[in-house]
Scaffold this active site. Sequence first.
Site, PDB file in Angstrom:
ATOM      1  N   GLN A  78      38.255  41.242  64.673  1.00 23.99           N
ATOM      2  CA  GLN A  78      39.295  42.262  64.555  1.00 23.99           C
ATOM      3  C   GLN A  78      39.268  42.898  63.167  1.00 23.99           C
ATOM      4  O   GLN A  78      39.941  42.456  62.240  1.00 23.99           O
ATOM      5  CB  GLN A  78      40.668  41.645  64.828  1.00 23.99           C
ATOM      6  CG  GLN A  78      41.769  42.661  64.742  1.00 23.99           C
ATOM      7  CD  GLN A  78      42.758  42.557  65.854  1.00 23.99           C
ATOM      8  OE1 GLN A  78      42.804  41.564  66.563  1.00 23.99           O
ATOM      9  NE2 GLN A  78      43.555  43.577  66.010  1.00 23.99           N
ATOM     10  N   PHE A  79      38.494  43.973  63.038  1.00 26.44           N
ATOM     11  CA  PHE A  79      38.368  44.648  61.749  1.00 26.44           C
ATOM     12  C   PHE A  79      39.672  45.279  61.295  1.00 26.44           C
ATOM     13  O   PHE A  79      39.888  45.482  60.104  1.00 26.44           O
ATOM     14  CB  PHE A  79      37.245  45.699  61.794  1.00 26.44           C
ATOM     15  CG  PHE A  79      37.596  46.950  62.537  1.00 26.44           C
ATOM     16  CD1 PHE A  79      38.104  48.051  61.856  1.00 26.44           C
ATOM     17  CD2 PHE A  79      37.408  47.043  63.903  1.00 26.44           C
ATOM     18  CE1 PHE A  79      38.420  49.218  62.535  1.00 26.44           C
ATOM     19  CE2 PHE A  79      37.712  48.193  64.594  1.00 26.44           C
ATOM     20  CZ  PHE A  79      38.222  49.288  63.909  1.00 26.44           C
ATOM     21  N   THR A  80      40.601  45.535  62.222  1.00 27.09           N
ATOM     22  CA  THR A  80      41.853  46.194  61.858  1.00 27.09           C
ATOM     23  C   THR A  80      42.758  45.322  60.992  1.00 27.09           C
ATOM     24  O   THR A  80      43.738  45.822  60.436  1.00 27.09           O
ATOM     25  CB  THR A  80      42.621  46.658  63.111  1.00 27.09           C
ATOM     26  OG1 THR A  80      42.912  45.529  63.933  1.00 27.09           O
ATOM     27  CG2 THR A  80      41.815  47.686  63.892  1.00 27.09           C
TER      28      THR A  80
END
Length: 148
Positions: A78-80
């Site tokens: 999850q890069f967010t």
Amino acid sequence: MKAVVQLVNNAKVSVEDRITGKIDSGFVVLLGVTHDDTEADAQYVVNKLVHLRIFADENGKMNHSLKDVNGNVLSISQFTLFADTRKGRRPSFVQAAKPDQALELYNYFNQQIEEQGIRVETGEFGEMMDVQLTNQGPVTIILDSNEK
């Protein structure tokens, strides 16, 4: 490296209506990697994760770890988690690692958990995923390798 850890009764992740990972009791881990993370950061988070005492004992107290209860992990990239929302209304993701570096550390992270004897299920890196879970508690913990 940041990990959002949710204690769950069950969870599954699917890509285009195809289940790619499914667990019963354990953790859903949303993992974010930043550009200066290393294997040492991953190892730090793994160590915290597998020994985190947030499962209830016979008296209902948070006293058992993932290892103690033979729990499983559903790991989702999850890069967010590295969104910067300080300016404007659209988040900036410049602090997130480039995909090749993030994938390498994500795979290393999952491998290190498995080497601790814990089953790991995953989503698909870089894909749009649907995650369903039954949060227990609810208990949600944030682990950050910058806190070491």
